[in-house]
Design a protein around this motif. Sequence first.
Motif, PDB file in Angstrom:
ATOM      1  N   ALA A   1      24.237  17.747  71.073  1.00 15.94           N
ATOM      2  CA  ALA A   1      23.763  18.505  72.237  1.00 15.94           C
ATOM      3  C   ALA A   1      24.910  19.353  72.761  1.00 15.94           C
ATOM      4  O   ALA A   1      26.078  18.940  72.717  1.00 15.94           O
ATOM      5  CB  ALA A   1      23.264  17.561  73.324  1.00 15.94           C
TER       6      ALA A   1
ATOM      7  N   LEU B   1      21.281  10.975  69.523  1.00 15.63           N
ATOM      8  CA  LEU B   1      22.371  11.793  70.035  1.00 15.63           C
ATOM      9  C   LEU B   1      23.695  11.086  69.782  1.00 15.63           C
ATOM     10  O   LEU B   1      23.870   9.929  70.162  1.00 15.63           O
ATOM     11  CB  LEU B   1      22.188  12.025  71.538  1.00 15.63           C
TER      12      LEU B   1
ATOM     13  N   VAL C   1      22.009  14.080  66.144  1.00 12.95           N
ATOM     14  CA  VAL C   1      21.953  15.418  66.725  1.00 12.95           C
ATOM     15  C   VAL C   1      23.167  15.629  67.611  1.00 12.95           C
ATOM     16  O   VAL C   1      23.794  14.683  68.113  1.00 12.95           O
ATOM     17  CB  VAL C   1      20.656  15.662  67.541  1.00 12.95           C
TER      18      VAL C   1
ATOM     19  N   VAL D   1      16.091  15.825  74.433  1.00 15.02           N
ATOM     20  CA  VAL D   1      17.098  15.838  73.372  1.00 15.02           C
ATOM     21  C   VAL D   1      16.799  14.743  72.349  1.00 15.02           C
ATOM     22  O   VAL D   1      16.878  14.960  71.141  1.00 15.02           O
ATOM     23  CB  VAL D   1      18.515  15.656  73.974  1.00 15.02           C
TER      24      VAL D   1
ATOM     25  N   VAL E   1      20.243  21.863  71.085  1.00 12.39           N
ATOM     26  CA  VAL E   1      20.222  20.660  70.249  1.00 12.39           C
ATOM     27  C   VAL E   1      20.273  21.099  68.788  1.00 12.39           C
ATOM     28  O   VAL E   1      19.442  21.901  68.347  1.00 12.39           O
ATOM     29  CB  VAL E   1      18.962  19.810  70.496  1.00 12.39           C
TER      30      VAL E   1
END
Length: 495
Positions: free
Chosen positions: A300, A326, A298, A317, A291
Amino acid sequence: MILDAMVDALGGRAALAATTTETVSATGRRWHPGWGKAPTEPELVSEFSYTQTVDVVRPRYRLELSADTKLVPTKLHHTEIGNGSFGYVDGIDFMFDPRPVSTAIPSWRVAARQRHIDLTSVPRLAVKLLAPAADVVVEDSAVTLRETGRPPVRVVFGDNALPVRLELVEEHSPHGDAQVEIRFDDYRPVGALVLPHHVVIAVDDQIVHDETRTAIELDREADFHVADETVVDASAAQSAYANYATEWIMNYVLAGVRFYFDLQTAPTDPEPVEVAPGVKIVLGPSHNVLVVEMDDHVVAVDAPLYDEYTRAALAQVKRAFPGKPLRKVVGTHFHYDHIGGIREFVADGGVQVIVGEPSVEYFRDLLSSPHTVDPDRLAANPVETEVIGVKDRLDLPTADGGVLRIQRITTDHTRDGLVVYVSKPGVLFESDLWNPTPTEPAANSGRGRLAVQLYDAIGELDLDVKTVVSGHRGTDGHTLAHAAPLEYLRIVAGR
């Protein structure tokens, strides 16, 4: 009636009723459609031989298997016994750690093997079809057997009334619905019965299993006693999975990858572990997720295994950098074990998928494929997902003012391979090319040519790498490690 014709063709009702066990000796090969250099090229994962005695009425088996695995060349040799919910293995069944074991096995491992036997043993199939309480739908030249907790199996008969093909739909992560066919031919007399000596299994028209039965014997006595009658309990989900994803699991079993029977459900650590400022890792029993912190979201890297595990990994995550959602997930390559949870990662919407250019269409297909056997969140609530292909490299700004470089590299592993480099801390993430060790490794150890190709690529790309982080952890035999200095990779590569 078609079932009466089948009984006559197999040797008659009396002969079937008198048969207690079937012992098969066979040689064969197994391919994995989720491995190899490209999605359209299944990889040979093992050449095997076995002798297996099965009870044609009760759920009992005794298997003695030898195999040469191909991903990591290893000679497997073990005895596995299943009796009801009990199971035991004695010998070498894991290519990554080829030391003999003697231990109870989980009840769902036994269930998966029993299901595979039900799909490949014609006497056992006939007993099920002829049982007084059998739920059977009859057609002109086929019947469909329905069993609770298992996908329906359509049995197709040839002109001679012998079973020539089984058809069913299983869950094969991450694609979802997979058309599975078990094909029987080369029928020959065996005692009072007539049985097939060649069995082929195809998944979505790709052959994954081809075995020649060199000898078949009926009514041989066998010891089905389980040495340690301790049930290793499974969750309801694990038990169900063994019955509707059987051939997907068997791909890994015959490759000598035992952890796919483990059906992992959660990371090993309760929270993501810091690798460097702005970089964390979700550690799994076998697979990891990197991550990376960006300005307002973010990224992944990898979405491993299958939905149940990935749900737990995704929760970490989302917690890795509070307040930052994410928005991108990178697949280092198309192999199932590293991207099997990618549908779960994109299910909330607004997430881009970034992959090597050769696999763009593959990912678009799996993100839109039907999942009726085991519906997931994306099937319940479809969302449009953009798939971005990386031809050479893609640079994205990180929260610390550096760059996240998503870089194509050439290796023997796959044609779509990516590594991810975080510039400020000098962190490079890769999967399957090298597993870091906690202590200095021996020269020329590890993944061999793949480690050499990784190290050489780092130099050719002029990446200032200080730490190599992997999608798998490595070990020195005592301690696990997910990261190691570049110097360790240099030693392994023999440079």
